[in-house]
Design a protein around this motif. Structure first.
Motif, PDB file in Angstrom:
ATOM      1  N   THR A 271       0.834  -1.191   0.000  1.00  0.00           N
ATOM      2  CA  THR A 271       0.000   0.000   0.000  1.00  0.00           C
ATOM      3  C   THR A 271       0.870   1.243   0.000  1.00  0.00           C
ATOM      4  OG1 THR A 271      -1.678   1.229   1.232  1.00  0.00           O
ATOM      5  CG2 THR A 271      -0.118  -0.042   2.523  1.00  0.00           C
ATOM      6  N   GLU A 272       0.275   2.335  -0.431  1.00  0.00           N
ATOM      7  CA  GLU A 272       0.968   3.620  -0.409  1.00  0.00           C
ATOM      8  C   GLU A 272       0.941   4.233   0.985  1.00  0.00           C
ATOM      9  OE1 GLU A 272       2.426   4.936  -3.097  1.00  0.00           O
ATOM     10  OE2 GLU A 272       1.826   3.272  -4.394  1.00  0.00           O
ATOM     11  N   THR A 273       0.078   3.728   1.845  1.00  0.00           N
ATOM     12  CA  THR A 273      -0.084   4.302   3.180  1.00  0.00           C
ATOM     13  C   THR A 273       1.173   4.100   4.015  1.00  0.00           C
ATOM     14  OG1 THR A 273      -2.438   3.782   3.095  1.00  0.00           O
ATOM     15  CG2 THR A 273      -1.518   4.327   5.246  1.00  0.00           C
TER      16      THR A 273
ATOM     17  N   VAL B 274      -3.191  -4.146   7.227  1.00  0.00           N
ATOM     18  CA  VAL B 274      -2.703  -4.355   5.862  1.00  0.00           C
ATOM     19  C   VAL B 274      -3.857  -4.650   4.909  1.00  0.00           C
ATOM     20  CG1 VAL B 274      -1.346  -5.936   4.425  1.00  0.00           C
ATOM     21  CG2 VAL B 274      -0.384  -5.059   6.561  1.00  0.00           C
ATOM     22  N   GLN B 275      -4.810  -5.460   5.351  1.00  0.00           N
ATOM     23  CA  GLN B 275      -5.972  -5.766   4.513  1.00  0.00           C
ATOM     24  C   GLN B 275      -6.719  -4.496   4.106  1.00  0.00           C
ATOM     25  OE1 GLN B 275      -7.962  -8.148   7.393  1.00  0.00           O
ATOM     26  NE2 GLN B 275      -7.086 -10.106   6.725  1.00  0.00           N
ATOM     27  N   PHE B 276      -7.029  -3.664   5.088  1.00  0.00           N
ATOM     28  CA  PHE B 276      -7.908  -2.523   4.826  1.00  0.00           C
ATOM     29  C   PHE B 276      -7.182  -1.307   4.266  1.00  0.00           C
ATOM     30  CE2 PHE B 276     -10.625  -5.036   7.631  1.00  0.00           C
ATOM     31  CZ  PHE B 276     -11.829  -4.960   6.938  1.00  0.00           C
ATOM     32  N   THR B 277      -5.852  -1.239   4.386  1.00  0.00           N
ATOM     33  CA  THR B 277      -5.117  -0.152   3.742  1.00  0.00           C
ATOM     34  C   THR B 277      -4.566  -0.583   2.386  1.00  0.00           C
ATOM     35  OG1 THR B 277      -3.068  -0.757   4.907  1.00  0.00           O
ATOM     36  CG2 THR B 277      -4.475   0.923   5.920  1.00  0.00           C
ATOM     37  N   GLY B 278      -4.332  -1.885   2.219  1.00  0.00           N
ATOM     38  CA  GLY B 278      -3.796  -2.380   0.944  1.00  0.00           C
ATOM     39  C   GLY B 278      -4.861  -2.747  -0.063  1.00  0.00           C
ATOM     40  N   VAL B 279      -6.096  -2.898   0.383  1.00  0.00           N
ATOM     41  CA  VAL B 279      -7.227  -3.211  -0.510  1.00  0.00           C
ATOM     42  C   VAL B 279      -8.192  -2.027  -0.400  1.00  0.00           C
ATOM     43  CG1 VAL B 279      -9.015  -4.888  -1.094  1.00  0.00           C
ATOM     44  CG2 VAL B 279      -6.890  -5.663  -0.001  1.00  0.00           C
ATOM     45  N   PRO B 280      -8.027  -1.004  -1.245  1.00  0.00           N
ATOM     46  CA  PRO B 280      -8.721   0.273  -1.043  1.00  0.00           C
ATOM     47  C   PRO B 280     -10.245   0.188  -0.974  1.00  0.00           C
ATOM     48  CG  PRO B 280      -6.981   0.492  -2.701  1.00  0.00           C
ATOM     49  CD  PRO B 280      -7.121  -0.968  -2.405  1.00  0.00           C
ATOM     50  N   TRP B 281     -10.861  -0.747  -1.706  1.00  0.00           N
ATOM     51  CA  TRP B 281     -12.325  -0.802  -1.755  1.00  0.00           C
ATOM     52  C   TRP B 281     -12.933  -1.563  -0.581  1.00  0.00           C
ATOM     53  CZ3 TRP B 281     -14.102  -5.731  -1.647  1.00  0.00           C
ATOM     54  CH2 TRP B 281     -13.222  -6.738  -2.080  1.00  0.00           C
TER      55      TRP B 281
END
Length: 358
Positions: free
Chosen positions: A54-56, A177-184
């Motif tokens: 992710t970019e976060t 990681v799930q919720f920041t790396g999978v934007p939708w």
């Protein structure tokens, strides 16, 4: 119009919650410092293993005590329930002010009591729903670790504190990681929860019927039955929505457990001992504790860990991590509850039959 008296919920919860374990000021400072450090370390392990990037920018975990966890969850509840609150406020036939005032206080006490029960048990969570940041600079979610509960658990089980803290961080960081790396993914869960709330039946006769059913369920569970309040208070439309929510939460919880145990052996020397003792701890508790957990649906959540982890283990074993990660493509590639029970059917639908080598 206030459906739940949130201030009363916080007051009730913080008054009822049990105090944490006795620790010195230095022990508390050391635990907070180590948990922040280990959360950053765990995030690196999780990203490398899961191949979700992710970019976060990585953020240290927020470390709270039990009252702090209660306050944070009340803020999250307010965000989640806002659509329902707005609907009640804008209804053509709103309930009388006295009914709302009394009802909001009763519900506030009930919410506070439930949070007090949970606040002494939760080790950590990724908070999906936070009040919006006016500056737009803060991240949409936040990883929270409940230091007193982690210290209490490691003492109760007699495990290595450093290893246990890193092991917990591996699971919770997987959710970040799930919720920041999978934007939708966050918006999908939020929309399903909103749809679930707005599908509720708010007319008085239906509500009374549900409350009678809830009372029957409480009596049944106390006698050893298997029901829970969540099942009782749903409308038919909500059951289909909850099925989708259950599937996605089983996936993310199971994925967290799978990653925690897969990464564990390389970075947590005593992971086998921790897993064995923690599994036993999950199943334990007094009869009253088990009854309340069943009523609140917590036993269902425990089952989700096992079913979700087995699903992830099977899929990764058959198609590898890259194949598994196709699950994050869109909401259409998420598994159904039936596919979680039968991983092969998800593989057939999403991955397809691999071509034979030439």
């Amino acid at each position: 119009m206030q459906v739940i008296d949130w201030d009363l919920a916080v007051t009730t919860g913080t008054r009822l919650v049990r105090p944490g374990p006795q620790v010195s000021r230095e022990e508390a400072r050391q635990a907070v410092t180590e948990l922040r450090t280990l959360s950053r370390e765990a995030e690196g392990h999780v990203r490398e293993f899961t191949k979700i990037h992710t970019e976060t920018a990585p953020q240290p975990a927020t470390i709270v005590d039990r009252p702090g966890w209660i306050r944070a969850n009340v803020e999250g509840f307010r965000v989640v329930l806002e659509p329902l609150t707005d609907r009640v406020s804008n209804s053509a036939n709103p309930p009388p002010a006295i009914v709302t005032a009394v009802g909001s206080r009763i519900t506030g006490v009930e919410v506070g009591a439930v949070l007090a029960f949970l606040a002494s048990r939760v080790l950590g969570q990724y908070e999906l729903f936070l009040p919006p940041d006016p500056t737009g600079q803060e991240p949409a979610g936040r990883l929270t670790l409940v230091a007193p509960n982690i210290v209490h658990a490691e003492r109760e089980m007699g495990v290595d504190p450093h290893d246990f803290r890193l092991w917990v961080c591996l699971h919770e960081e997987t959710h970040r990681v799930q919720f920041t790396g999978v934007p939708w993914l966050r918006e999908y869960v939020r929309s399903q929860m909103t749809e679930f709330l707005l599908a509720s039946d708010l007319d008085l006769p239906t509500l009374l019927e549900r409350l009678r059913g809830a009372a029957d369920t409480v009596a049944d569970v106390v006698r050893g039955g298997e029901g829970n309040l969540i099942d009782v208070i749903q409308s038919p439309a909500q059951k289909a929505i909850l099925d989708r929510l259950t599937a996605v939460m089983t996936l993310v919880e199971g994925h967290g457990d799978y990653v925690m145990d897969a990464v564990g052996p390389s970075v947590v020397p005593s992971v086998a001992e921790i897993r064995g003792k923690f599994a036993h701890r999950r199943e334990g508790g007094s009869r009253l504790d088990r009854t309340v957990r069943r009523l609140l649906g917590i036993e269902v959540k425990m089952k989700q860990y096992a079913e979700g982890s087995a699903f992830v283990h099977t899929v990764v074993g058959r198609v590898g991590m890259d194949g598994f990660n196709k699950i994050w493509t869109s909401s259409d590639t998420l598994p159904t509850t039936q596919e979680i029970a039968d991983p092969g059917s998800w593989i057939d639908r999403v991955i397809g039959t691999p071509a034979l080598p030439a």
